[in-house]
Design an enzyme around this catalytic site. Structure first.
Site, mmCIF file in Angstrom:
data_model
loop_
_atom_site.group_PDB
_atom_site.id
_atom_site.type_symbol
_atom_site.label_atom_id
_atom_site.label_comp_id
_atom_site.label_asym_id
_atom_site.label_seq_id
_atom_site.Cartn_x
_atom_site.Cartn_y
_atom_site.Cartn_z
ATOM 1 N N MET A 1 24.557 8.299 1.954
ATOM 2 C CA MET A 1 24.396 9.564 2.656
ATOM 3 C C MET A 1 24.658 9.402 4.155
ATOM 4 O O MET A 1 25.242 10.269 4.806
ATOM 5 C CB MET A 1 22.999 10.128 2.399
ATOM 6 C CG MET A 1 22.797 11.526 2.930
ATOM 7 S SD MET A 1 24.041 12.684 2.307
ATOM 8 C CE MET A 1 23.207 13.334 0.865
ATOM 9 N N GLU B 1 0.805 -1.218 0.000
ATOM 10 C CA GLU B 1 0.000 0.000 0.000
ATOM 11 C C GLU B 1 0.839 1.270 0.000
ATOM 12 O O GLU B 1 0.418 2.312 -0.492
ATOM 13 C CB GLU B 1 -0.972 0.010 1.180
ATOM 14 C CG GLU B 1 -2.109 -1.013 1.074
ATOM 15 C CD GLU B 1 -1.738 -2.404 1.575
ATOM 16 O OE1 GLU B 1 -0.535 -2.667 1.828
ATOM 17 O OE2 GLU B 1 -2.657 -3.236 1.713
ATOM 18 N N PHE C 1 -11.554 -7.275 14.073
ATOM 19 C CA PHE C 1 -10.523 -7.755 13.171
ATOM 20 C C PHE C 1 -10.179 -6.676 12.140
ATOM 21 O O PHE C 1 -11.060 -6.130 11.490
ATOM 22 C CB PHE C 1 -10.994 -9.033 12.460
ATOM 23 C CG PHE C 1 -9.980 -9.541 11.468
ATOM 24 C CD1 PHE C 1 -8.729 -9.974 11.893
ATOM 25 C CD2 PHE C 1 -10.276 -9.566 10.116
ATOM 26 C CE1 PHE C 1 -7.794 -10.423 10.976
ATOM 27 C CE2 PHE C 1 -9.348 -10.020 9.193
ATOM 28 C CZ PHE C 1 -8.100 -10.445 9.628
ATOM 29 N N GLN C 2 -8.913 -6.367 12.026
ATOM 30 C CA GLN C 2 -8.397 -5.349 11.096
ATOM 31 C C GLN C 2 -8.977 -3.967 11.341
ATOM 32 O O GLN C 2 -9.184 -3.185 10.415
ATOM 33 C CB GLN C 2 -8.605 -5.789 9.643
ATOM 34 C CG GLN C 2 -7.787 -7.042 9.338
ATOM 35 C CD GLN C 2 -7.591 -7.297 7.870
ATOM 36 O OE1 GLN C 2 -8.469 -7.039 7.071
ATOM 37 N NE2 GLN C 2 -6.420 -7.834 7.515
ATOM 38 N N LYS D 1 -17.476 -0.573 6.339
ATOM 39 C CA LYS D 1 -17.934 -1.502 5.301
ATOM 40 C C LYS D 1 -19.444 -1.422 5.065
ATOM 41 O O LYS D 1 -19.910 -1.499 3.929
ATOM 42 C CB LYS D 1 -17.539 -2.929 5.681
ATOM 43 C CG LYS D 1 -17.802 -3.915 4.562
ATOM 44 C CD LYS D 1 -17.189 -5.275 4.812
ATOM 45 C CE LYS D 1 -17.419 -6.173 3.595
ATOM 46 N NZ LYS D 1 -16.867 -7.506 3.781
HETATM 47 C C1 LIG Z 1 12.561 5.288 5.034
HETATM 48 C C2 LIG Z 1 13.862 5.921 5.371
HETATM 49 N N1 LIG Z 1 14.688 5.339 6.289
HETATM 50 C C3 LIG Z 1 15.874 5.909 6.593
HETATM 51 C C4 LIG Z 1 16.279 7.065 6.003
HETATM 52 C C5 LIG Z 1 17.621 7.697 6.344
HETATM 53 N N2 LIG Z 1 18.508 7.716 5.163
HETATM 54 C C6 LIG Z 1 18.674 8.827 4.418
HETATM 55 S S1 LIG Z 1 19.689 8.572 3.113
HETATM 56 C C7 LIG Z 1 19.951 6.965 3.546
HETATM 57 C C8 LIG Z 1 20.829 6.091 2.723
HETATM 58 C C9 LIG Z 1 20.241 5.764 1.394
HETATM 59 O O1 LIG Z 1 21.040 4.783 0.774
HETATM 60 P P1 LIG Z 1 20.937 4.517 -0.778
HETATM 61 O O2 LIG Z 1 19.514 4.403 -1.163
HETATM 62 O O3 LIG Z 1 21.832 3.407 -1.141
HETATM 63 O O4 LIG Z 1 21.434 5.908 -1.387
HETATM 64 P P2 LIG Z 1 22.907 6.535 -1.419
HETATM 65 O O5 LIG Z 1 22.949 7.573 -0.336
HETATM 66 O O6 LIG Z 1 23.886 5.443 -1.200
HETATM 67 O O7 LIG Z 1 22.992 7.146 -2.770
HETATM 68 C C10 LIG Z 1 19.252 6.661 4.708
HETATM 69 C C11 LIG Z 1 19.287 5.356 5.386
HETATM 70 C C12 LIG Z 1 15.382 7.642 5.081
HETATM 71 N N3 LIG Z 1 15.648 8.804 4.478
HETATM 72 N N4 LIG Z 1 14.205 7.050 4.772
#
Ligand SMILES: Cc1ncc(C[n+]2csc(CCOP(=O)(O)OP(=O)(O)O)c2C)c(N)n1
Ligand SMILES: [Mg+2]
Lengths: 163, 574
Positions: free
Chosen positions: B482, B51, B113-114, B163
């Site tokens: 990052m 979803e 439920f749900q 529902k």
């Molecule tokens: C749902 C979610 N969880 C955690 C984060 C924190 N976060 C920001 S950038 C990142 C790393 C992303 O890794 P990747 O997709 O491999 O991108 P890269 O930075 O390596 O290009 C994380 C964990 C986030 N922004 N969103």
């Protein structure tokens, strides 16, 4: 500074929780809160007292106005207004204290609305300061229970909060 | 008079509202609605695999088209799975209507439920929400939902539908409400003329002006007006991440985007400006850096449709509450035929800006040589080139997102599609699906990282079912880049859980769904791979591109500093 904000909002389920939720979500504080339907059953009036500097209060009123259920609001503290709160207090009333409670209640124009051999239930209305003062005066006698409604308010003069 | 069940009313309403696609996933509480959708063929339902993807797909469509996206989920887990996508849309003010099934009214509150109180769960992340209390309310409530979602400052609206409200046996009169009125909701239609005059006076007198514009110009459909105004005045303009493309980036007056990873010249210009004209931007902390050091010499004009955005984090000298388009038009008519007071000062200002541009020219990154691993920046430049800068580009979140924003150049709005406010990993791929469904002729490219892609990769199955030919460019640096960058900078390179030791073989994974994947490990492999990938507009191709994992995103504002305080590379800072 302390502000009293009065809100007219849709008398819908969930409207109150949106207002209260906003304060929690944005880290604003609520000192008192009261709410009841108005003469128009589709509208509720909610009054909240909150504390904040001008910037915070500006944000609070703007965010409240943004809520879809909020129809209109006024910050009563911006103009002359009447502020009232109702409080009921159960105090110990034994021996010499029994007269003392009665006398103090009279001074504050409070009424004794229920009695037992050992306690009085006193009802008092006024602004929050007066109610605080009464509680202070009663403290030595022994306060058993306090019920306050929270502040309600209305503007003085011709100003009217309505649709 | 037409009598319809609640479920049929929903299907009918969606038709009458002109909804073409809805994204959703069925379950018990939504089954009457699904049956009604089955019995018609105008509204097309796209079955996602989670979803959250339904919300991102609808959101991607909304960002590309400017029209509200539509989502349908069941109660409980269906609705809670949608929460991240609702929050994503909320933070970026994206119009969206989310229809949630709910348990029968008489069961509400019994922990049935749900059952989830989804109105309560989503309260802080919606523009508004409704619960249906009688089937006859459905047309009006749905109309209100679309009206609220798409007017004023847009945002997601949730409609909770028990529902029994959709029971096939109970029928009520259906009339499509052409209009709705709500006494408590009257978005402003124009700005205060006196304030607009004041703003224009400041603009004409300014010596070092800069426009700073955001997503509000895009959602407010004010990009053409903005371009006219900026051209007439000859001022520099920088946009937020959300505002990219509102003014053509290839134009010399555009300084790029600003903020934490914004361009050197944008951040320098903001810091030294004497007038900042902010339109449809909200002075987000990723833009301003330390607000107490923000633009120390500038007066600030702030135009926004949402009064609560004005003077929220930075005080405006001239606040203007109004829709970007009409305020900009008034500004244009006031500026027309007038001369700016200090053309020589503006000339000097441009010289200064050009010197900032020159300082960084050619120093942004070091390109790779044949035989070496690619730099992520050059991959984006190559993607921009092969798509002629005209693709819809969605991103996930991380270094790849910032590189995409920095190195792809957008001349049009609604083309750079990114989760700016919430920063939701997993957004890019489903958002690309939602766009591709509605823009089948266009190139839709999802620029992602191996971390983010794994958050929503189940949607490959949806693409297979509906033949959705998006291109996926995976900048594979083998780490949560990052996060790793922050750990390099702030935690002495202690890489706590920022790398992945067990990445899947993406090629096999993609092939398992019957799609093509190309692995690109060296500099010289990129061009042929891109040519292959973009050969057929309707084919899903996954490019697994191994990029230099040591690369950092620069510039990067120094925490707690001013706009101009930036790291420019691993060894240089301002
Ligand atoms: C749902 C979610 N969880 C955690 C984060 C924190 N976060 C920001 S950038 C990142 C790393 C992303 O890794 P990747 O997709 O491999 O991108 P890269 O930075 O390596 O290009 C994380 C964990 C986030 N922004 N969103
Ligand atoms: Mg990565």
């Amino acid at each position: 500074m302390r502000h009293i904000i009065s809100i007219l909002m849709e008398n819908e389920p969930g409207a109150l929780s949106r207002v209260v939720g906003l304060f929690a979500q944005r880290n604003y504080n609520i000192e008192t809160l009261n709410v009841a339907p108005t003469e128009d059953p589709t509208l509720s009036r909610l009054t909240v007292t909150t504390v904040g500097d001008d910037r915070v209060i500006e944000q609070i009123t703007k965010h409240l106005n943004k809520l879809i259920d909020v129809v209109k609001l006024v910050d009563l503290t911006e103009g002359n207004h009447i502020e009232r709160e109702l409080m009921m207090v159960k105090v110990k009333a034994l021996g010499a204290a029994r007269d003392e409670v009665k006398r103090t209640a009279d001074i504050f124009r409070a009424q004794i609305v229920d009695v037992t051999p050992s306690l009085y239930t006193v009802q008092i209305t006024g602004d929050a300061g007066k109610l605080d003062a009464f509680l202070q005066a009663m403290a030595p006698v022994g306060i058993l229970e306090v019920a306050r409604t929270g502040v309600s308010g209305i503007a003085r003069g011709d100003k009217v909060l309505s649709l | 008079m037409e009598l319809l069940s609640g479920a049929d009313m929903i299907a009918r309403f969606l038709q009458d509202e002109g909804v073409e696609y809805i994204y959703g996933y069925p379950g018990g509480a939504a089954l009457h609605i699904y049956d009604a959708l089955f019995r018609q063929d105008k509204v097309k339902h796209i079955l996602v695999r989670h979803e959250q993807a339904a919300t991102h797909a609808a959101d991607g469509y909304a960002r590309a088209s400017g029209k509200p996206g539509t989502v349908l989920v069941t109660s409980g887990p269906g609705a809670t799975n949608a929460v991240t996508g609702i929050a994503t849309a909320y933070m970026d003010s994206i119009p969206m209507v989310v229809l949630c099934g709910q348990v029968m009214s008489h069961l509400i509150g019994d922990d049935a439920f749900q059952e989830t109180d989804i109105i309560g769960v989503t309260r802080p992340i919606v523009k508004h929400s409704f619960s249906i209390r009688h089937p006859s309310e459905i047309p009006e409530v749905l109309k209100k939902a679309y009206y609220l979602a798409s007017t004023g400052r847009p945002g997601p609206v949730v409609v909770d539908i028990p529902k029994d409200m959709t029971a096939p046996t109970e029928r009520y009169e259906y009339v499509y409400p052409k209009k709705v009125k709500m006494r408590s909701y009257n978005p402003v239609t124009r700005g205060h003329t006196g304030q607009i005059k004041k703003a224009v006076e400041l603009m004409l007198k300014a010596k070092r002006p800069v426009f700073y514009t955001g997503g509000g110009v895009v959602t407010g459909r004010a990009c053409e007006g903005l371009t006219d105004l900026v051209k007439q005045l000859g001022f520099p303009i920088t946009t937020t991440l959300m505002g990219i493309g509102a003014f053509p980036q290839s134009d010399d007056q555009c300084l790029g985007w600003l903020g934490m990873h914004g361009s050197y010249e944008s951040n320098m210009a903001m810091h030294h400006a004497d007038l900042v004209i902010a339109i449809g931007a909200r002075f987000d902390d990723r833009v301003t850096n330390n607000t107490s050091k923000f633009c120390p010499t500038a007066k600030i004009v702030h135009v926004d449709i949402d009064p609560s955005s004005v003077s929220k984090t930075v005080r405006a000298d001239v606040p203007i509450v109004g829709p970007a388009a009409s305020v900009i038009n008034e500004m244009i008519s006031l500026v027309q035929g007038k001369e700016i007071a200090h053309p020589e000062a503006l000339g000097e200002w441009w010289q200064k800006i050009d010197s900032w541009r020159d300082e960084r020219r050619g120093k942004l990154y070091e390109p790779s040589e044949p035989g070496e691993a690619l730099k992520p920046q050059e991959v984006i430049e190559a993607v921009c080139k092969i798509t002629r800068g005209e693709a819809f580009v969605t991103t996930d979140v991380g270094q790849h997102q910032m590189f995409a924003a920095q190195y792809y150049h957008f001349d049009k709005p609604n083309r750079f599609i990114t989760s700016g406010g919430l920063g939701t990993m997993g957004f890019g791929f489903p958002a690309a699906m939602g766009i591709k469904k509605s823009y089948p002729q266009d190139d839709v490219v999802c620029i992602t990282g191996e971390g983010s892609f794994q958050m929503m990769m189940q949607e490959l199955s949806t693409c297979k079912q509906y033949g959705i030919g998006v291109k996926i460019v995976n900048l594979n640096n083998g780490s949560l880049g990052m996060v790793r960058q922050w750990q390099d900078l702030n935690y002495k390179s202690r890489h706590a859980h920022s790398y992945m030791e067990s990445l899947p073989d993406f090629q096999k994974l993609i092939e398992a769904y019957g799609f093509t994947a190309i692995k690109v490990e060296r500099h010289e492999d990129l061009e042929p791979a891109l040519e292959r990938a973009f050969a057929d507009n309707n084919e899903l191709v996954f490019l697994d591109i191994y990029v230099d994992p040591r690369e950092h995103v620069y510039p990067m504002q120094v925490p707690l500093g001013a706009m101009r305080d930036m790291l420019l590379s691993k060894t240089e800072r301002t």
